[in-house]
Write a protein that holds these residues in place. Structure first.
Motif, PDB file in Angstrom:
ATOM      1  N   ARG A  12      17.473  28.198   3.730  1.00 43.85           N
ATOM      2  CA  ARG A  12      18.161  27.139   4.908  1.00 43.85           C
ATOM      3  C   ARG A  12      18.032  28.087   6.183  1.00 43.85           C
ATOM      4  N   LYS A 109      25.849  26.146   7.326  1.00 39.02           N
ATOM      5  CA  LYS A 109      24.686  25.130   6.894  1.00 39.02           C
ATOM      6  C   LYS A 109      25.033  24.101   5.920  1.00 39.02           C
ATOM      7  N   SER A 115      23.612  21.943  10.332  1.00 38.38           N
ATOM      8  CA  SER A 115      24.767  22.697  10.297  1.00 38.38           C
ATOM      9  C   SER A 115      25.670  22.512  11.360  1.00 38.38           C
TER      10      SER A 115
END
Length: 142
Positions: A12, A109, A115
């Motif tokens: 991520r 996130k 996010s």
């Protein structure tokens, strides 16, 4: 191999991440103002990003109230949270002066592409009074 912009990865927080971040802001200055802003950031490494931002608190003046170049240093904790430091330097058009910021925030996130973030930055200006800026917003990652 390391990912680059547009290449798929399961991480991520990653190198080559390009973020578009709309935000609302509160700027502690003469007249204490709420406003809207946006930034674009590219992460050269998993931890180091560079980009630009602007925000609007005066919707009757020039199209851009200001323009800033920004640098981020983030320290991801797992795949969900990344505290970060942020600094910027730029120009404020409505007061015709140089300005800089230094602050910290956190990025949460929800997925690889979305996010939420919040940060608090000290504002340092050449001619008018210093203050702070609060930003709360979303990040769309590509």
């Amino acid at each position: 191999s390391l990912p680059v912009f547009g290449q798929e990865t399961t991480e991520r927080f990653r190198r080559g991440e390009l973020d578009f971040s709309p935000f609302m802001t509160y700027v502690d200055k003469t007249g204490d103002k709420w406003g809207l802003g946006a930034s674009v950031t590219y992460f050269l490494t998993k931890n180091l990003g560079v980009g630009g931002s602007t925000y609007w608190t005066d919707f009757s003046g020039p199209f851009f109230d200001n323009l800033y170049g920004e640098a981020y240093f983030r320290l991801p904790i797992g795949q969900t949270i990344a505290p970060y430091a942020v600094g910027s330097a730029g120009y404020v058009f409505e007061t015709s002066e140089l300005s800089g910021t230094l602050g910290a925030g956190v990025d949460f996130k929800f997925s690889k592409r979305l996010s939420a973030f919040g940060d608090l930055q000290g504002r340092f200006v050449r001619d008018t009074r210093d203050g702070f800026m609060l930003r709360l917003g979303a990040r769309l990652s590509f």
